[in-house]
Design a protein around this motif. Structure first.
Motif, PDB file in Angstrom:
ATOM      1  N   ARG A 312      15.454  -7.988 -25.916  1.00  0.00           N
ATOM      2  CA  ARG A 312      15.027  -8.048 -27.318  1.00  0.00           C
ATOM      3  C   ARG A 312      13.591  -8.580 -27.414  1.00  0.00           C
ATOM      4  N   GLY A 313      12.718  -7.822 -28.001  1.00  0.00           N
ATOM      5  CA  GLY A 313      11.328  -8.234 -28.204  1.00  0.00           C
ATOM      6  C   GLY A 313      10.525  -8.343 -26.925  1.00  0.00           C
ATOM      7  N   GLU A 315       8.641  -6.396 -25.277  1.00  0.00           N
ATOM      8  CA  GLU A 315       7.293  -5.817 -25.294  1.00  0.00           C
ATOM      9  C   GLU A 315       6.239  -6.761 -25.869  1.00  0.00           C
ATOM     10  N   GLU A 316       6.682  -7.696 -26.677  1.00  0.00           N
ATOM     11  CA  GLU A 316       5.713  -8.578 -27.335  1.00  0.00           C
ATOM     12  C   GLU A 316       5.195  -9.672 -26.399  1.00  0.00           C
ATOM     13  N   HIS A 317       5.820  -9.828 -25.247  1.00  0.00           N
ATOM     14  CA  HIS A 317       5.423 -10.914 -24.349  1.00  0.00           C
ATOM     15  C   HIS A 317       4.352 -10.493 -23.359  1.00  0.00           C
ATOM     16  N   SER A 318       3.706 -11.515 -22.777  1.00  0.00           N
ATOM     17  CA  SER A 318       2.712 -11.241 -21.725  1.00  0.00           C
ATOM     18  C   SER A 318       3.455 -10.697 -20.504  1.00  0.00           C
ATOM     19  N   GLU A 321       5.436 -13.395 -18.733  1.00  0.00           N
ATOM     20  CA  GLU A 321       6.663 -13.794 -19.420  1.00  0.00           C
ATOM     21  C   GLU A 321       7.719 -12.690 -19.330  1.00  0.00           C
ATOM     22  N   LYS A 322       7.229 -11.456 -19.445  1.00  0.00           N
ATOM     23  CA  LYS A 322       8.138 -10.317 -19.325  1.00  0.00           C
ATOM     24  C   LYS A 322       8.851 -10.365 -17.980  1.00  0.00           C
TER      25      LYS A 322
END
Ligand code: SAH
Length: 388
Positions: A312-313, A315-318, A321-322
């Protein structure tokens, strides 16, 4: 009863031979033929007593086949000519040449075999090669039955939809009772056994989905219907859970099977991820372990991390973090032993130590589901079904 004398053409690692051993009919493989040296090495390792002819089929003269006095032919001709990835060149593909040679030989054999079993990919059923096969069988007085079966229909959590043709040279052929018994043995629930899981999202969904090209079924872009279908499969109690096929010793060398950071970052959205408790996995193909798109499922081996919360979400992380999140899932490839288990190979099946892991995946990807074939052979060969 004298054991049936069996010729195993395109023998590979011996999937047909294992299936034959598994069914109750007394039979002996009197010759196996294949040109692949790695597959042959594995075959010999498992069946040291079986004569293995390491040569191309089209180079073997009629007399050599006649000398074997064959009762049964088991064969899995190369399937690439019938897949979209293989360009569907069918009978003009060089790789079909040996099969056409077999068809040419069949009427010329001094004593044609009583039984034939052929395995191939989905797509073969609409090929010219199939039409030619049917023509030759009919001319030679065989009765035959064609069916598409996936291992899910015999309770295994793996999709591998394949075309099978069983032929018998007898007065009676296949009766209506045999037909209904076959349907009982291979129940087709809904259409999930008729199509590979991802097939509905392939541009031409009548084709085999063995190639990376068919991998546009993105995990996160998967349709609601697709999600529901997976959920439905996972809750089908007639199918055994993945955990029963896992190697208890894998922890000893799990590192080598974990997905690499680069692979995770690039391909996470398109992986087909299953849990130990799942009751499904997609077809393992020969590129498994080398290519990730559409070559087979990967296993979520973490007991804590939840797939949904990781994705969930995402793609929004660096990138960093991903990766950290994805690594929490401990995604790993199934080991070759586990793939073999899912394909119904018995515990006694073994690879020689010096065969590299990638080669193991490759030969397994070319092979077949032993349980399915064993059940088909039971039908084809056992006398009790004759004349029903
Ligand atoms: N059923 C086998 C695999 C069949 S795959 C198993 O259980 O492993 C097709 C096989 O045909 C491959 O192993 C390939 O090496 C072999 N093959 C392809 N062309 C051939 C030819 N002309 N002569 C002999 N073997 C051939």
């Amino acid at each position: 009863m004298e054991p049936l004398r069996v010729l195993e053409l395109y023998s590979g690692i011996g999937g047909m031979h294992f299936a034959l051993k598994d069914c109750t009919v007394p039979a002996q493989v009197v010759a196996a033929v294949d040109i692949n040296t790695t597959a042959n090495q594995i075959y010999q390792h498992n069946f040291p007593g079986t004569p293995l002819w390491s040569k191309s089929i089209e180079g073997i003269p009629l007399e050599d086949f006649n000398q074997l006095s064959i009762d049964v032919i088991l064969m899995s001709p190369p399937c690439q000519p019938f897949t979209r990835l293989g360009l569907k060149r069918d009978v003009v593909d060089q790789r079909t040449k040996s099969f056409l040679y077999v068809l040419d030989l069949l009427p010329k054999l001094s004593s044609p075999p009583r039984y034939i079993l052929l395995e191939n990919v989905k797509g073969f059923e609409e090929s010219c090669a199939r039409n030619q096969l049917v023509k030759v069988l009919t001319e030679c007085g065989y009765h035959f039955k064609e069916l598409m079966v996936s291992p899910t229909s015999v309770g295994l959590p793996n999709s591998r939809l394949r075309y099978y043709l069983m032929a018998r040279r007898s007065e009676e052929g296949f009766s209506a009772v045999t037909h209904s018994k076959l349907l009982e043995t291979f129940p087709v629930h809904e259409d999930k056994d008729l199509l590979e899981p991802s097939a509905a999202l392939c541009p031409h969904h009548t084709e085999a989905v063995d190639g990376p090209e068919c991998a546009q079924f993105l995990y996160k872009l998967e349709t609601r219907a697709e999600q529901q279908r997976k959920q439905q499969q996972n809750s089908d109690p007639s199918i055994t859970q993945i955990q029963d096929f896992l190697d208890p010793d894998v922890d000893l060398n799990v590192e080598q099977y974990l997905l690499q950071p680069k692979t995770l970052l690039r391909y996470a959205p398109i992986l087909d991820i299953v849990h130990p408790s799942s009751r499904r996995s997609i077809c393992f193909t020969k590129g498994y372990g080398r290519y990730v798109e559409g070559t087979g499922s990967v296993l979520l081996s973490s007991t804590e991390a939840e797939m949904e919360s990781v994705f969930r979400g995402l793609e929004e992380h660096s990138e960093e973090e991903k990766l950290r999140r994805l690594q929490m899932l401990q995604l790993r490839y199934f080991t070759p032993r586990e793939v073999a288990n899912l394909m119904g190979f018995p515990q006694g099946f073994a690879f020689p130590d010096d065969v590299p892991v990638k080669q193991r995946y490759k030969v397994l990807g070319n092979s077949l589901n032993v349980v399915v074939v064993s059940k088909l052979l039971q039908f084809l060969l056992s006398e009790e079904h004759l004349g029903l």
